[in-house]
Design a protein around this motif. Structure first.
Motif, PDB file in Angstrom:
ATOM      1  N   UNK A  35      35.639  90.264  75.943  1.00 53.11           N
ATOM      2  CA  UNK A  35      35.166  88.901  75.524  1.00 53.11           C
ATOM      3  C   UNK A  35      35.721  88.991  73.843  1.00 53.11           C
ATOM      4  N   UNK A  36      36.329  87.944  73.419  1.00 50.07           N
ATOM      5  CA  UNK A  36      36.758  88.119  71.968  1.00 50.07           C
ATOM      6  C   UNK A  36      36.104  87.025  71.193  1.00 50.07           C
ATOM      7  N   UNK A  37      35.452  87.640  70.176  1.00 49.82           N
ATOM      8  CA  UNK A  37      34.805  86.570  69.158  1.00 49.82           C
ATOM      9  C   UNK A  37      35.649  86.788  67.799  1.00 49.82           C
ATOM     10  N   UNK A  38      35.791  85.486  67.009  1.00 52.36           N
ATOM     11  CA  UNK A  38      36.775  85.734  66.041  1.00 52.36           C
ATOM     12  C   UNK A  38      36.065  84.556  64.960  1.00 52.36           C
ATOM     13  N   UNK A  39      36.316  84.960  63.714  1.00 50.33           N
ATOM     14  CA  UNK A  39      36.002  84.047  62.685  1.00 50.33           C
ATOM     15  C   UNK A  39      37.224  83.889  61.853  1.00 50.33           C
ATOM     16  N   UNK A  40      37.034  83.455  60.560  1.00 52.95           N
ATOM     17  CA  UNK A  40      38.301  83.146  59.959  1.00 52.95           C
ATOM     18  C   UNK A  40      39.346  84.415  59.561  1.00 52.95           C
ATOM     19  N   UNK A  41      38.347  85.629  59.282  1.00 54.79           N
ATOM     20  CA  UNK A  41      38.934  86.742  58.948  1.00 54.79           C
ATOM     21  C   UNK A  41      38.651  88.132  59.531  1.00 54.79           C
ATOM     22  N   UNK A  42      38.173  87.714  60.821  1.00 52.10           N
ATOM     23  CA  UNK A  42      37.562  88.909  61.622  1.00 52.10           C
ATOM     24  C   UNK A  42      37.487  88.668  63.089  1.00 52.10           C
ATOM     25  N   UNK A  43      37.496  89.845  63.662  1.00 45.64           N
ATOM     26  CA  UNK A  43      37.445  89.598  65.289  1.00 45.64           C
ATOM     27  C   UNK A  43      36.854  90.769  65.842  1.00 45.64           C
ATOM     28  N   UNK A  66      37.446  91.432  57.945  1.00 47.01           N
ATOM     29  CA  UNK A  66      36.414  91.356  57.158  1.00 47.01           C
ATOM     30  C   UNK A  66      34.942  91.929  57.555  1.00 47.01           C
ATOM     31  N   UNK A  67      34.540  92.809  56.923  1.00 48.11           N
ATOM     32  CA  UNK A  67      33.253  93.701  57.468  1.00 48.11           C
ATOM     33  C   UNK A  67      32.031  92.619  57.166  1.00 48.11           C
ATOM     34  N   UNK A  68      32.014  91.629  56.109  1.00 50.50           N
ATOM     35  CA  UNK A  68      30.998  90.912  56.233  1.00 50.50           C
ATOM     36  C   UNK A  68      30.803  89.774  57.020  1.00 50.50           C
ATOM     37  N   UNK A  69      32.070  89.432  57.523  1.00 46.69           N
ATOM     38  CA  UNK A  69      32.249  88.464  58.781  1.00 46.69           C
ATOM     39  C   UNK A  69      31.819  89.064  60.016  1.00 46.69           C
ATOM     40  N   UNK A  73      28.380  87.555  61.062  1.00 42.77           N
ATOM     41  CA  UNK A  73      28.895  86.320  62.027  1.00 42.77           C
ATOM     42  C   UNK A  73      28.982  86.573  63.098  1.00 42.77           C
ATOM     43  N   UNK A  74      29.946  87.765  63.490  1.00 40.74           N
ATOM     44  CA  UNK A  74      30.423  87.980  64.863  1.00 40.74           C
ATOM     45  C   UNK A  74      29.447  88.729  65.776  1.00 40.74           C
TER      46      UNK A  74
END
Length: 118
Positions: A35-43, A66-69, A73-74
Motif C-alpha cells: 500500500x502506498x502512502x504519499x504526501x507532497x514530497x514523500x512516499x 522528505x524525511x520530516x514528511x 505524516x506518512x
C-alpha cells in the motif's frame, strides 16, 4: 498509479539490486500486496506482514522523499492503517539510521540481522 510513478525512481534508487528489483516492487504495488502512502514530497510503501500465529505487523518496505514528511505524516498514516487492519505493531526493515530517527517515536531494536556474503 500516478503517485507511485512519481516516486518510483526514488524507490528504485533505495533498493539493493543484489536482492530486490524495482520490477518486484512494482508487482507488490500493482498486485495490492503493498500500500502506498504519499504526501507532497514523500512516499512510503507498506505491507501487512503475517506471522505463523496469525499476528500481523504493518511493515514499512520503502521510503522516499522528505524525511520530516515520512516521519511526521506518512509513518503515522501507515501505523493507523495497520491498526485498522488488526496489526499488533509496526516494523521497519532498513539501515541503522532509521533506528536512530524513529527511537523518539516509540520504535526500538527488535532483532538484528548479520550477514556474510559468499
Amino acid at each position: 498509479m500516478h503517485e507511485y510513478i512519481r516516486f518510483r525512481d526514488q524507490f528504485a534508487a533505495a533498493l539493493d539490486p543484489q536482492f530486490y528489483t524495482i520490477q518486484h516492487v512494482d508487482h507488490l504495488y500493482l498486485s495490492g500486496r503493498a500500500t502506498l502512502f504519499t504526501s507532497e514530497n514523500a512516499a512510503i510503501l507498506a505491507e501487512l506482514k503475517v506471522y505463523p500465529t496469525g499476528a500481523m505487523d504493518v511493515h514499512g518496505l520503502l521510503a522516499a522523499g522528505d524525511l520530516s514528511e515520512i516521519v511526521n505524516e506518512l509513518i503515522p498514516q501507515a501505523e493507523a492503517w495497520g491498526r485498522e487492519e488488526g496489526c499488533i505493531g509496526a516494523l521497519i526493515d532498513s539501515r541503522e539510521g532509521w533506528g536512530k530517527v524513529m527511537k523518539k517515536h516509540g520504535y526500538a531494536l527488535h532483532q538484528q540481522a548479520i550477514r556474510k556474503a559468499f
